[in-house]
Design a protein around this motif. Structure first.
Motif, PDB file in Angstrom:
ATOM      1  N   PHE A   1       0.834  -1.204   0.000  1.00 17.03           N
ATOM      2  CA  PHE A   1       0.000   0.000   0.000  1.00 17.03           C
ATOM      3  C   PHE A   1       0.870   1.256   0.000  1.00 17.03           C
ATOM      4  CE2 PHE A   1      -3.650  -2.380   2.342  1.00 17.03           C
ATOM      5  CZ  PHE A   1      -3.934  -3.053   1.167  1.00 17.03           C
ATOM      6  N   ALA A   2       1.966   1.213   0.747  1.00 15.88           N
ATOM      7  CA  ALA A   2       2.854   2.375   0.817  1.00 15.88           C
ATOM      8  C   ALA A   2       3.438   2.695  -0.551  1.00 15.88           C
ATOM      9  CB  ALA A   2       3.969   2.120   1.824  1.00 15.88           C
ATOM     10  N   VAL A   3       3.861   1.679  -1.270  1.00 14.89           N
ATOM     11  CA  VAL A   3       4.434   1.899  -2.599  1.00 14.89           C
ATOM     12  C   VAL A   3       3.376   2.471  -3.538  1.00 14.89           C
ATOM     13  CG1 VAL A   3       5.461   0.760  -4.610  1.00 14.89           C
ATOM     14  CG2 VAL A   3       6.205   0.132  -2.304  1.00 14.89           C
ATOM     15  N   GLU A   4       2.146   1.964  -3.463  1.00 18.78           N
ATOM     16  CA  GLU A   4       1.061   2.508  -4.290  1.00 18.78           C
ATOM     17  C   GLU A   4       0.848   3.993  -4.018  1.00 18.78           C
ATOM     18  OE1 GLU A   4      -2.731   0.583  -5.090  1.00 18.78           O
ATOM     19  OE2 GLU A   4      -1.990  -1.165  -3.972  1.00 18.78           O
ATOM     20  N   ARG A   5       0.832   4.361  -2.742  1.00 24.03           N
ATOM     21  CA  ARG A   5       0.566   5.749  -2.375  1.00 24.03           C
ATOM     22  C   ARG A   5       1.711   6.671  -2.781  1.00 24.03           C
ATOM     23  NH1 ARG A   5      -2.177   3.408   3.078  1.00 24.03           N
ATOM     24  NH2 ARG A   5      -4.355   3.834   2.529  1.00 24.03           N
ATOM     25  N   LEU A   6       2.944   6.222  -2.589  1.00 25.24           N
ATOM     26  CA  LEU A   6       4.086   7.032  -3.014  1.00 25.24           C
ATOM     27  C   LEU A   6       4.119   7.181  -4.532  1.00 25.24           C
ATOM     28  CD1 LEU A   6       6.925   5.665  -0.686  1.00 25.24           C
ATOM     29  CD2 LEU A   6       5.908   7.953  -0.604  1.00 25.24           C
ATOM     30  N   ALA A   7       3.685   6.152  -5.249  1.00 28.09           N
ATOM     31  CA  ALA A   7       3.718   6.185  -6.710  1.00 28.09           C
ATOM     32  C   ALA A   7       2.824   7.286  -7.284  1.00 28.09           C
ATOM     33  CB  ALA A   7       3.306   4.826  -7.275  1.00 28.09           C
TER      34      ALA A   7
ATOM     35  N   SER B   1       5.093  10.222  -7.964  1.00 22.75           N
ATOM     36  CA  SER B   1       6.336   9.967  -8.685  1.00 22.75           C
ATOM     37  C   SER B   1       6.077   9.849 -10.184  1.00 22.75           C
ATOM     38  CB  SER B   1       6.993   8.670  -8.175  1.00 22.75           C
ATOM     39  OG  SER B   1       8.115   8.337  -8.968  1.00 22.75           O
ATOM     40  N   ALA B   2       6.833  10.621 -10.978  1.00 24.19           N
ATOM     41  CA  ALA B   2       6.725  10.514 -12.435  1.00 24.19           C
ATOM     42  C   ALA B   2       7.287   9.189 -12.934  1.00 24.19           C
ATOM     43  CB  ALA B   2       7.456  11.676 -13.093  1.00 24.19           C
ATOM     44  N   THR B   3       8.154   8.577 -12.141  1.00 22.83           N
ATOM     45  CA  THR B   3       8.711   7.265 -12.469  1.00 22.83           C
ATOM     46  C   THR B   3       7.926   6.186 -11.729  1.00 22.83           C
ATOM     47  OG1 THR B   3      10.925   8.221 -12.704  1.00 22.83           O
ATOM     48  CG2 THR B   3      10.781   5.836 -12.433  1.00 22.83           C
ATOM     49  N   PRO B   4       7.445   5.163 -12.396  1.00 20.91           N
ATOM     50  CA  PRO B   4       6.690   4.103 -11.711  1.00 20.91           C
ATOM     51  C   PRO B   4       7.503   3.473 -10.575  1.00 20.91           C
ATOM     52  CG  PRO B   4       6.480   3.887 -14.089  1.00 20.91           C
ATOM     53  CD  PRO B   4       7.532   4.932 -13.852  1.00 20.91           C
ATOM     54  N   LEU B   5       6.839   3.225  -9.455  1.00 22.35           N
ATOM     55  CA  LEU B   5       7.464   2.578  -8.298  1.00 22.35           C
ATOM     56  C   LEU B   5       6.845   1.190  -8.133  1.00 22.35           C
ATOM     57  CD1 LEU B   5       7.433   5.550  -5.754  1.00 22.35           C
ATOM     58  CD2 LEU B   5       9.133   5.010  -7.510  1.00 22.35           C
TER      59      LEU B   5
ATOM     60  N   LEU C   1      10.847   6.213  -0.389  1.00 27.11           N
ATOM     61  CA  LEU C   1      10.916   4.799  -0.754  1.00 27.11           C
ATOM     62  C   LEU C   1      12.220   4.177  -0.256  1.00 27.11           C
ATOM     63  CD1 LEU C   1       9.384   2.577  -2.375  1.00 27.11           C
ATOM     64  CD2 LEU C   1      10.840   3.188  -4.315  1.00 27.11           C
ATOM     65  N   GLU C   2      13.314   4.909  -0.364  1.00 26.13           N
ATOM     66  CA  GLU C   2      14.596   4.401   0.109  1.00 26.13           C
ATOM     67  C   GLU C   2      14.603   4.216   1.626  1.00 26.13           C
ATOM     68  OE1 GLU C   2      17.516   7.110  -1.306  1.00 26.13           O
ATOM     69  OE2 GLU C   2      17.418   6.397  -3.390  1.00 26.13           O
ATOM     70  N   LEU C   3      14.013   5.189   2.348  1.00 23.57           N
ATOM     71  CA  LEU C   3      13.958   5.086   3.806  1.00 23.57           C
ATOM     72  C   LEU C   3      13.117   3.898   4.250  1.00 23.57           C
ATOM     73  CD1 LEU C   3      13.563   8.851   4.785  1.00 23.57           C
ATOM     74  CD2 LEU C   3      15.548   7.389   5.230  1.00 23.57           C
ATOM     75  N   ILE C   4      11.972   3.718   3.603  1.00 26.91           N
ATOM     76  CA  ILE C   4      11.101   2.594   3.961  1.00 26.91           C
ATOM     77  C   ILE C   4      11.785   1.272   3.619  1.00 26.91           C
ATOM     78  CG2 ILE C   4       8.909   1.450   3.432  1.00 26.91           C
ATOM     79  CD1 ILE C   4       7.751   4.273   2.925  1.00 26.91           C
TER      80      ILE C   4
ATOM     81  N   GLN D   1      16.763  -2.330  -1.165  1.00 26.62           N
ATOM     82  CA  GLN D   1      17.371  -1.239  -1.892  1.00 26.62           C
ATOM     83  C   GLN D   1      16.531  -0.879  -3.107  1.00 26.62           C
ATOM     84  OE1 GLN D   1      21.339  -2.538  -2.901  1.00 26.62           O
ATOM     85  NE2 GLN D   1      22.180  -1.967  -0.898  1.00 26.62           N
ATOM     86  N   THR D   2      16.723   0.344  -3.625  1.00 29.22           N
ATOM     87  CA  THR D   2      16.042   0.750  -4.856  1.00 29.22           C
ATOM     88  C   THR D   2      16.962   0.494  -6.047  1.00 29.22           C
ATOM     89  OG1 THR D   2      16.835   3.032  -4.599  1.00 29.22           O
ATOM     90  CG2 THR D   2      14.673   2.516  -3.689  1.00 29.22           C
ATOM     91  N   LYS D   3      16.359  -0.043  -7.094  1.00 26.08           N
ATOM     92  CA  LYS D   3      17.085  -0.307  -8.335  1.00 26.08           C
ATOM     93  C   LYS D   3      16.238   0.163  -9.512  1.00 26.08           C
ATOM     94  CE  LYS D   3      20.677  -2.525  -6.622  1.00 26.08           C
ATOM     95  NZ  LYS D   3      22.071  -2.046  -6.777  1.00 26.08           N
ATOM     96  N   ARG D   4      16.888   0.851 -10.467  1.00 28.17           N
ATOM     97  CA  ARG D   4      16.200   1.305 -11.671  1.00 28.17           C
ATOM     98  C   ARG D   4      16.395   0.296 -12.796  1.00 28.17           C
ATOM     99  NH1 ARG D   4      14.692   6.737 -12.237  1.00 28.17           N
ATOM    100  NH2 ARG D   4      15.114   7.985 -10.373  1.00 28.17           N
ATOM    101  N   ARG D   5      15.297  -0.045 -13.437  1.00 33.62           N
ATOM    102  CA  ARG D   5      15.377  -0.876 -14.634  1.00 33.62           C
ATOM    103  C   ARG D   5      14.057  -0.787 -15.392  1.00 33.62           C
ATOM    104  NH1 ARG D   5      15.317  -5.275 -10.726  1.00 33.62           N
ATOM    105  NH2 ARG D   5      13.355  -6.461 -10.851  1.00 33.62           N
ATOM    106  N   ASN D   6      14.169  -0.837 -16.701  1.00 34.94           N
ATOM    107  CA  ASN D   6      13.002  -0.815 -17.590  1.00 34.94           C
ATOM    108  C   ASN D   6      12.082   0.380 -17.322  1.00 34.94           C
ATOM    109  OD1 ASN D   6      13.877  -3.303 -18.686  1.00 34.94           O
ATOM    110  ND2 ASN D   6      12.811  -4.431 -17.065  1.00 34.94           N
ATOM    111  N   GLY D   7      12.702   1.528 -17.019  1.00 28.69           N
ATOM    112  CA  GLY D   7      11.917   2.745 -16.837  1.00 28.69           C
ATOM    113  C   GLY D   7      11.178   2.849 -15.533  1.00 28.69           C
ATOM    114  N   ALA D   8      11.446   1.975 -14.566  1.00 29.49           N
ATOM    115  CA  ALA D   8      10.773   1.993 -13.265  1.00 29.49           C
ATOM    116  C   ALA D   8      11.809   1.856 -12.153  1.00 29.49           C
ATOM    117  CB  ALA D   8       9.744   0.867 -13.173  1.00 29.49           C
ATOM    118  N   VAL D   9      11.378   2.164 -10.927  1.00 27.62           N
ATOM    119  CA  VAL D   9      12.222   1.984  -9.743  1.00 27.62           C
ATOM    120  C   VAL D   9      11.614   0.861  -8.910  1.00 27.62           C
ATOM    121  CG1 VAL D   9      13.054   3.019  -7.603  1.00 27.62           C
ATOM    122  CG2 VAL D   9      13.038   4.363  -9.711  1.00 27.62           C
ATOM    123  N   TYR D  10      12.443  -0.135  -8.595  1.00 26.13           N
ATOM    124  CA  TYR D  10      11.987  -1.295  -7.839  1.00 26.13           C
ATOM    125  C   TYR D  10      12.634  -1.329  -6.448  1.00 26.13           C
ATOM    126  CZ  TYR D  10      10.153  -3.381 -12.154  1.00 26.13           C
ATOM    127  OH  TYR D  10       9.446  -3.648 -13.304  1.00 26.13           O
ATOM    128  N   LEU D  11      11.883  -1.817  -5.467  1.00 23.93           N
ATOM    129  CA  LEU D  11      12.465  -2.180  -4.190  1.00 23.93           C
ATOM    130  C   LEU D  11      12.870  -3.646  -4.297  1.00 23.93           C
ATOM    131  CD1 LEU D  11      10.415  -0.719  -1.185  1.00 23.93           C
ATOM    132  CD2 LEU D  11      12.781  -0.238  -1.820  1.00 23.93           C
TER     133      LEU D  11
END
Length: 342
Positions: free
Chosen positions: A278-284, A287-291, A316-319, A326-336
């Motif tokens: 739910f937290a990732v949905e709300r932060l997204a 964010s212009a970049t999908p989380l 997102l990094e703090l959570i 950790q956060t990682k960028r790939r395929n135009g999105a940021v993943y935990l």
């Protein structure tokens, strides 16, 4: 129709005609005027429906083209002066002739040859066929304050959308995605209902918020009471200072302090044993970049704390750090992601 009724209709016509152009201060003045008398809200509601009639719109456009000069404006009906920052607006909008407003109002009594439009305002149509639909949406990172046709307040969270279906018998809203707060104007004859895929909420004179998440709906009641009907059959009446979260399996409830816990309305993600999903949905929404989560199993992890919505990446990094992610960028999105996966 007496002069007082016509004056109310002219003012309602002016507000309705300029509704999409109003700034924040003008919207507050509109809300004040709507609350002054029930007749004001009724006139405004019907005028908004009237203005959507294409025949009337064409007639008014022709009236504007044929109007050589504006007629004098009575001081009691004069529009509020435009703020300095709006000086760049088109003069044709700011100087719209008074006769347009009068035509909209008087057209209901026959001044314009639009019988159907006149019928809408002069007669109480209690059928469901009179329903009109409006759509409101907000962009990524944008919150919107809106006034509904009945005078109720609507605050949309970022990346949210709602459809509004008002008739003379009911007020039905569908939260299509995102979250919204509703400050409901009381109308005993027309229930105020909010629908999500998980539940239906009916206001019993209140202020409340609804969050439409991917696999749950959350209700928070700031004042009054709200009846919640879960689509799996569960039902309860939630009083002020209570929240409920509905998913396919259960209804969770709890208490909160409305003075301290405004959540997204005050730019914060307030997590109290909140699911990571739910937290990732709300932060997204901010964010212009999908989380996203790298592993769907991470969605059920729970945490507590306060994190800024306006800084979605940092939050997102703090959570993620709470769980060693950790956060990682790939395929135009940021993943935990889990640290051992890279």
């Amino acid at each position: 129709m007496d002069k007082q009724q016509l004056a109310i209709l002219e003012i309602a016509a002016d507000w309705a005609d300029r509704f999409d152009e109003l700034n924040e201060a003008e919207r507050r003045r509109l809300v004040t005027w709507l609350q002054d008398a029930p007749e004001h809200a009724q006139a405004f509601n019907r005028m908004r429906r009237l203005i959507s009639d294409t025949a009337l719109t064409e007639a008014l456009e022709m009236a504007d083209m044929n109007a050589a000069e504006p007629e004098p404006v009575q001081q009691s009906l004069r529009r509020p002066a435009a703020p300095r920052h709006s000086a760049s607006r088109q003069p044709s909008i700011m100087a719209r002739p008074l006769r347009r407003r009068q035509a909209m109002a008087a057209g209901l009594a026959g001044a314009l040859a639009v019988p159907l439009a006149g019928y809408w305002l002069l007669h109480e149509d209690r059928s469901e066929t009179s329903e009109r639909t409006l759509h409101f949406a907000s962009a990524v990172g944008e919150r919107r304050h809106l006034t509904l046709p009945d005078g109720s307040g609507l605050l949309l969270d970022a990346s949210s959308a709602v459809s509004v279906h008002f008739s003379d018998r009911r007020r039905r809203l569908v939260l299509e995605h995102g979250a919204a707060r509703f400050d409901v104007r009381h109308d005993a004859e027309r229930p105020f209902e909010v629908h999500t895929p998980m539940a239906d909420m009916t206001a019993l004179g209140t202020s409340f918020s609804v969050d439409h998440l991917s696999d749950a709906s959350e209700l928070r009641v700031f004042s009054g009471r709200v009846q919640l009907d879960a689509h799996d059959g569960g039902q309860l009446v939630l009083p002020a200072r209570k929240w409920a979260q509905v998913n396919n399996a259960s209804i969770r409830t709890g208490a909160f302090d409305p003075d301290m816990h405004q959540d997204w309305q005050n730019d914060w993600l307030d997590a109290d044993s909140m699911r990571l999903g739910f937290a990732v949905e709300r932060l997204a929404r901010y964010s212009a970049t999908p989380l996203k989560l790298d592993d769907p199993k991470l969605a059920d992890l729970r945490f507590s704390g306060r994190f800024r919505l306006g800084e979605p990446m940092a939050s997102l990094e703090l959570i993620g750090a709470l769980f060693g992610l950790q956060t990682k960028r790939r395929n135009g999105a940021v993943y935990l992601v889990r640290t051992d996966r890279g």
